[in-house]
Design an enzyme around this catalytic site. Structure first.
Site, PDB file in Angstrom:
ATOM      1  N   ASN A 145       2.570  11.612   2.210  1.00 13.68           N
ATOM      2  CA  ASN A 145       1.993  12.288   1.046  1.00 13.68           C
ATOM      3  C   ASN A 145       0.476  12.218   1.196  1.00 13.68           C
ATOM      4  O   ASN A 145      -0.120  11.177   0.963  1.00 13.68           O
ATOM      5  CB  ASN A 145       2.461  11.562  -0.228  1.00 13.68           C
ATOM      6  CG  ASN A 145       1.795  12.107  -1.478  1.00 13.68           C
ATOM      7  OD1 ASN A 145       1.116  13.137  -1.431  1.00 13.68           O
ATOM      8  ND2 ASN A 145       1.971  11.414  -2.589  1.00 13.68           N
ATOM      9  N   TRP A 146      -0.105  13.342   1.623  1.00 12.86           N
ATOM     10  CA  TRP A 146      -1.540  13.342   1.941  1.00 12.86           C
ATOM     11  C   TRP A 146      -2.415  13.452   0.688  1.00 12.86           C
ATOM     12  O   TRP A 146      -3.634  13.408   0.782  1.00 12.86           O
ATOM     13  CB  TRP A 146      -1.864  14.475   2.918  1.00 12.86           C
ATOM     14  CG  TRP A 146      -1.261  14.280   4.290  1.00 12.86           C
ATOM     15  CD1 TRP A 146      -0.519  13.206   4.719  1.00 12.86           C
ATOM     16  CD2 TRP A 146      -1.345  15.173   5.406  1.00 12.86           C
ATOM     17  NE1 TRP A 146      -0.156  13.380   6.031  1.00 12.86           N
ATOM     18  CE2 TRP A 146      -0.637  14.575   6.487  1.00 12.86           C
ATOM     19  CE3 TRP A 146      -1.946  16.412   5.604  1.00 12.86           C
ATOM     20  CZ2 TRP A 146      -0.525  15.188   7.739  1.00 12.86           C
ATOM     21  CZ3 TRP A 146      -1.826  17.018   6.857  1.00 12.86           C
ATOM     22  CH2 TRP A 146      -1.142  16.410   7.902  1.00 12.86           C
ATOM     23  N   LYS A 147      -1.801  13.662  -0.452  1.00 11.84           N
ATOM     24  CA  LYS A 147      -2.533  13.770  -1.728  1.00 11.84           C
ATOM     25  C   LYS A 147      -3.696  14.767  -1.588  1.00 11.84           C
ATOM     26  O   LYS A 147      -3.583  15.721  -0.833  1.00 11.84           O
ATOM     27  CB  LYS A 147      -2.984  12.379  -2.181  1.00 11.84           C
ATOM     28  CG  LYS A 147      -1.796  11.398  -2.217  1.00 11.84           C
ATOM     29  CD  LYS A 147      -2.080  10.119  -2.920  1.00 11.84           C
ATOM     30  CE  LYS A 147      -0.831   9.238  -2.880  1.00 11.84           C
ATOM     31  NZ  LYS A 147      -0.988   7.983  -3.591  1.00 11.84           N
ATOM     32  N   HIS A 173       5.610  12.691  -9.134  1.00 12.68           N
ATOM     33  CA  HIS A 173       4.823  11.565  -8.616  1.00 12.68           C
ATOM     34  C   HIS A 173       4.086  10.896  -9.776  1.00 12.68           C
ATOM     35  O   HIS A 173       3.659  11.565 -10.727  1.00 12.68           O
ATOM     36  CB  HIS A 173       3.830  12.073  -7.564  1.00 12.68           C
ATOM     37  CG  HIS A 173       3.165  10.958  -6.821  1.00 12.68           C
ATOM     38  ND1 HIS A 173       2.108  10.262  -7.350  1.00 12.68           N
ATOM     39  CD2 HIS A 173       3.436  10.384  -5.619  1.00 12.68           C
ATOM     40  CE1 HIS A 173       1.742   9.307  -6.486  1.00 12.68           C
ATOM     41  NE2 HIS A 173       2.539   9.368  -5.435  1.00 12.68           N
ATOM     42  N   GLU A 229       1.187   9.903 -10.105  1.00  7.64           N
ATOM     43  CA  GLU A 229      -0.156  10.440 -10.377  1.00  7.64           C
ATOM     44  C   GLU A 229      -0.065  11.722 -11.196  1.00  7.64           C
ATOM     45  O   GLU A 229      -0.953  12.019 -11.997  1.00  7.64           O
ATOM     46  CB  GLU A 229      -0.906  10.649  -9.050  1.00  7.64           C
ATOM     47  CG  GLU A 229      -1.344   9.309  -8.463  1.00  7.64           C
ATOM     48  CD  GLU A 229      -1.422   9.266  -6.944  1.00  7.64           C
ATOM     49  OE1 GLU A 229      -1.439  10.314  -6.298  1.00  7.64           O
ATOM     50  OE2 GLU A 229      -1.462   8.132  -6.407  1.00  7.64           O
ATOM     51  N   GLU A 246       8.747   4.266  -6.391  1.00  7.03           N
ATOM     52  CA  GLU A 246       7.351   3.917  -6.148  1.00  7.03           C
ATOM     53  C   GLU A 246       6.815   3.148  -7.350  1.00  7.03           C
ATOM     54  O   GLU A 246       6.355   3.764  -8.325  1.00  7.03           O
ATOM     55  CB  GLU A 246       6.511   5.178  -5.952  1.00  7.03           C
ATOM     56  CG  GLU A 246       6.939   6.033  -4.780  1.00  7.03           C
ATOM     57  CD  GLU A 246       5.797   6.889  -4.266  1.00  7.03           C
ATOM     58  OE1 GLU A 246       5.479   6.773  -3.088  1.00  7.03           O
ATOM     59  OE2 GLU A 246       5.214   7.648  -5.048  1.00  7.03           O
ATOM     60  N   GLY A 303      -1.384   2.563  -3.626  1.00  2.00           N
ATOM     61  CA  GLY A 303      -2.800   2.567  -3.269  1.00  2.00           C
ATOM     62  C   GLY A 303      -3.517   1.276  -3.588  1.00  2.00           C
ATOM     63  O   GLY A 303      -4.750   1.205  -3.555  1.00  2.00           O
ATOM     64  N   SER A 357       1.963   1.412  -0.856  1.00  2.00           N
ATOM     65  CA  SER A 357       1.282   0.589   0.154  1.00  2.00           C
ATOM     66  C   SER A 357       2.159   0.267   1.366  1.00  2.00           C
ATOM     67  O   SER A 357       2.067  -0.818   1.933  1.00  2.00           O
ATOM     68  CB  SER A 357       0.725  -0.696  -0.478  1.00  2.00           C
ATOM     69  OG  SER A 357      -0.223  -0.378  -1.476  1.00  2.00           O
ATOM     70  N   GLY A 386       1.562   7.063   1.398  1.00  2.00           N
ATOM     71  CA  GLY A 386       0.307   7.707   1.000  1.00  2.00           C
ATOM     72  C   GLY A 386      -0.783   7.413   2.014  1.00  2.00           C
ATOM     73  O   GLY A 386      -0.842   8.014   3.088  1.00  2.00           O
ATOM     74  N   GLY A 387      -1.651   6.460   1.691  1.00  2.00           N
ATOM     75  CA  GLY A 387      -2.835   6.155   2.502  1.00  2.00           C
ATOM     76  C   GLY A 387      -2.563   6.054   3.999  1.00  2.00           C
ATOM     77  O   GLY A 387      -3.288   6.639   4.813  1.00  2.00           O
TER      78      GLY A 387
HETATM   79  P1  PGA Z   1       0.214   4.597  -0.962  1.00  2.01           P
HETATM   80  O1  PGA Z   1       0.769   5.844  -1.815  1.00  2.01           O
HETATM   81  O2  PGA Z   1       1.083   4.496   0.284  1.00  2.01           O
HETATM   82  O3  PGA Z   1      -1.206   4.944  -0.646  1.00  2.01           O
HETATM   83  O4  PGA Z   1       0.339   3.393  -1.822  1.00  2.01           O
HETATM   84  C1  PGA Z   1       2.139   6.115  -1.903  1.00  2.01           C
HETATM   85  C2  PGA Z   1       2.361   7.329  -2.768  1.00  2.01           C
HETATM   86  O5  PGA Z   1       1.646   7.491  -3.760  1.00  2.01           O
HETATM   87  O6  PGA Z   1       3.251   8.147  -2.498  1.00  2.01           O
END
Ligand code: PGA
Length: 250
Positions: free
Chosen positions: A9-11, A94, A96, A164, A170, A209, A230-231
């Site tokens: 997930n490149w956001k 998600h 966010e 999640e 993050g 994470s 994500g990251g």
């Molecule tokens: P993260 O994000 O790996 O940076 O914690 C995961 C996500 O939000 O899908």
């Protein structure tokens, strides 16, 4: 047998240059992995990612879609449009989007219905906040989100669930493999109670994470079928190691 699935997930990250550099290393023609691999760039980079992934084992997904099929909805992108472009996957609900865009369980359910109708493969995200976990409400919240999105839908076999925990996204904090396994087993049991779902055939991913250093231990849990990353998915080397931990090259 559930095939492992690793999604990046490149956001809201990237430029056309960084997308090209990343995919040159992630989407390699002739290379296939035991795990299914999907990358989810921002809408504006989808076409480029699709071009770069063509002829490789890597699929492309979007990070969201509209709950409406078409019409006067400025700024929205429909599931049909994503399918027409060549996307196979879409992330929905998600945390966010729930947190910054006020997405309710009802809206996530409507988006899921739109995605299923368009025959996109949806990944529905659920997870509790730190406060909810401390208040002993983690299972209640996850169950509410899950049932809110999935109940009364047709075609649930296509749905992937991503657990999640919001406090792990993050932050560098990860649920311990045992904590994650407990919630994944709970989610699978809940899926068993939702009509039309066959819990043993559905994949439940962990997210929050995930990195090369903790992936193997998480994937070693019986109810963890892969990860939403994500990251670490923005670093080709890290991401490739996570994919390898999910099963390795074929
Ligand atoms: P993260 O994000 O790996 O940076 O914690 C995961 C996500 O939000 O899908």
């Amino acid at each position: 047998m559930r095939r492992p699935l690793v999604m990046g997930n490149w956001k809201m990250h990237g430029t056309r240059g960084s997308v090209r550099r990343l995919l040159k290393e992630i989407a390699v023609a002739g290379e296939s992995q035991a795990a299914e691999v999907v990358v989810c760039p921002a809408f504006v980079h989808l076409q480029q990612a699709l071009n770069l992934c063509e002829g490789t084992a890597v699929s492309v997904g979007a990070q969201d879609c509209s709950h409406m099929t078409a019409g006067a909805f400025t700024g929205e992108v429909s599931a049909e449009m994503l399918l027409d472009l060549g996307c196979r996957w879409v992330i929905l609900g998600h945390s966010e989007r729930r947190q910054y865009h006020g997405e309710s369980d009802d809206l996530v359910a409507a988006k899921l219905a739109a995605a299923l109708q368009a025959r996109l493969l949806p990944v529905v995200c659920v997870g509790e906040t730190q406060e909810e976990r401390e208040a002993g409400e983690a299972e209640y919240v996850v169950s509410r989100q899950l049932r809110g999105a999935l109940e009364a839908q047709a075609g649930l076999q296509q749905v992937v669930v991503a657990y999640e925990p919001v406090w792990a996204i993050g932050t560098g904090l990860t649920a311990t493999p045992a904590e994650a396994q407990d919630m994944h087993a709970f989610i699978r049991a809940q899926l068993g109670e939702i009509a039309g779902a066959d819990p043993d055939a559905m994949r439940v991913l962990y997210g929050g994470s995930v990195k090369a250093a903790n992936a193997a231990e998480l994937f070693g849990q019986p109810d963890i079928d892969g990860a939403l990353v994500g990251g670490a998915s923005l670093d080709a080397n890290e991401f490739r190691q996570i994919v390898a931990a999910a099963g390795g090259p074929q």
